[in-house]
Design an enzyme around this catalytic site. Structure first.
Site, PDB file in Angstrom:
ATOM      1  N   SER A 194       0.821  -1.215   0.174  1.00 55.34           N
ATOM      2  CA  SER A 194      -0.117  -0.117  -0.079  1.00 55.34           C
ATOM      3  C   SER A 194       0.923   1.148  -0.041  1.00 55.34           C
ATOM      4  O   SER A 194       2.151   1.343   0.523  1.00 55.34           O
ATOM      5  CB  SER A 194      -0.798   0.036   1.349  1.00 55.34           C
ATOM      6  OG  SER A 194      -1.541   1.254   1.555  1.00 55.34           O
TER       7      SER A 194
ATOM      8  N   TYR B 218      -1.181  -0.231  10.588  1.00 54.59           N
ATOM      9  CA  TYR B 218      -1.376  -0.660   9.038  1.00 54.59           C
ATOM     10  C   TYR B 218      -0.002  -0.422   8.415  1.00 54.59           C
ATOM     11  O   TYR B 218       0.286  -1.158   7.416  1.00 54.59           O
ATOM     12  CB  TYR B 218      -2.488   0.038   8.851  1.00 54.59           C
ATOM     13  CG  TYR B 218      -2.898  -0.296   7.277  1.00 54.59           C
ATOM     14  CD1 TYR B 218      -3.635  -1.358   7.070  1.00 54.59           C
ATOM     15  CD2 TYR B 218      -2.505   0.720   6.144  1.00 54.59           C
ATOM     16  CE1 TYR B 218      -4.114  -1.607   5.637  1.00 54.59           C
ATOM     17  CE2 TYR B 218      -2.995   0.350   4.783  1.00 54.59           C
ATOM     18  CZ  TYR B 218      -3.694  -0.767   4.510  1.00 54.59           C
ATOM     19  OH  TYR B 218      -4.058  -1.081   3.315  1.00 54.59           O
TER      20      TYR B 218
ATOM     21  N   ALA C 281       3.057  -0.164   9.317  1.00 63.95           N
ATOM     22  CA  ALA C 281       4.186  -0.974   9.773  1.00 63.95           C
ATOM     23  C   ALA C 281       3.941  -2.393   9.250  1.00 63.95           C
ATOM     24  O   ALA C 281       5.059  -3.028   8.560  1.00 63.95           O
ATOM     25  CB  ALA C 281       4.053  -0.894  11.469  1.00 63.95           C
TER      26      ALA C 281
ATOM     27  N   ILE D 156      -7.536   3.331  -4.630  1.00 70.94           N
ATOM     28  CA  ILE D 156      -8.201   2.608  -5.586  1.00 70.94           C
ATOM     29  C   ILE D 156      -9.687   2.388  -5.349  1.00 70.94           C
ATOM     30  O   ILE D 156      -9.833   2.221  -4.050  1.00 70.94           O
ATOM     31  CB  ILE D 156      -7.450   1.086  -5.673  1.00 70.94           C
ATOM     32  CG1 ILE D 156      -6.026   1.189  -6.070  1.00 70.94           C
ATOM     33  CG2 ILE D 156      -8.298   0.320  -6.855  1.00 70.94           C
ATOM     34  CD1 ILE D 156      -5.516   1.815  -7.359  1.00 70.94           C
TER      35      ILE D 156
END
Length: 254
Positions: A150, A163, A165, A196
């Protein structure tokens, strides 16, 4: 792309696993691989009428599709999932580690159970699924692993400490594992999407529309087919390993 290999007089159909393949990017990956001639297994956590309809429709055209209910936050579910796929397909040519959840919140007030849930789903499942699949790929001396990371790995928002990490860990795992398994003719790469259009981003987009205009250089959200095309590029280019392909419309430069 030819997804059939000749072995003597036998034709081998390539087999793929997609974790978290029931919606969003994962579902698009499943459909694109089926369209390219792969046998595809995917896992999902929750049964819904929409998922039931999707599976029934897909089985009419692709009878080899293998949907399996599994919670990849649990090691025992991972082992059962991969074991069943291997038992059905005999070989695994591609693993797409895609499963992921979000639980944004400040670290100082985040509960331990939420931290563990994020790490177990978004990082540990990638490690354990890769380990189990490598038990097949290494004897085959062939295979590919593609991890979905991401933009948050490098450009996290407030409240994304865990998240981010986990996603950063995915990218480090990608590079380290690529070094480890290259001698076995196995490649490991990652794709790092930006914003997205999926179910996961609907809430974000409805409340933070200014993000598109202020942070995305191309001034639009991305589409799932722009992720699947990158995945097929990595599949087809046999001289790429240990790389992270960023698909974010220029957020990283804003």
């Amino acid at each position: 792309m030819n997804n059939h290999e000749e072995s003597g007089s036998d034709t081998i159909t390539k087999s793929a696993i997609v974790t978290g393949g029931s919606k969003g990017i994962g579902k698009a990956i499943v459909l694109s691989l089926l369209d390219k001639g792969y046998r595809v297994a995917f896992c999902y956590r929750h049964e819904t009428p929409q998922l039931t309809d999707f599976i029934a429709e897909m089985k009419l055209t692709y009878p080899d599709i293998l949907p399996i209910k599994a919670d990849l936050a649990k090691a025992e579910d991972i082992n059962a999932f991969i074991t069943r796929v291997i038992g059905t397909f005999d070989r695994i040519d591609l693993l797409v580690n895609n499963v992921g959840i979000t639980r944004d919140g400040l670290l100082a007030t985040m509960e331990t159970k939420d931290i563990e849930l994020l790490i177990n789903n978004n990082l540990l499942s990638y490690i354990l699924c890769s380990r189990e699949v490598l038990k097949v790929m290494i004897p085959q001396r062939s295979g590919q692993i593609i991890n979905i990371s991401s933009i948050s790995a490098t450009r996290p928002n407030k409240g994304q400490s865990i998240y981010a990490a986990a996603k950063g860990g995915i990218e480090s795992l990608t590079r380290a594992l690529a070094v480890e398994v290259a001698p076995k003719n196995i490649r490991v790469n990652a794709v790092a999407p930006g914003i997205i259009q999926t179910e996961m981003t609907e809430t974000l987009l409805s409340t933070h529309k200014e993000i598109i205009n202020n942070k995305v250089l191309l001034k639009r959200i991305g589409h799932v087919n722009e992720i699947t095309s990158a995945i097929h590029f990595l599949i087809e280019n046999s001289y790429i390993t240990g790389e992270v392909i960023n698909i974010n419309g220029g957020i990283a430069l804003s």
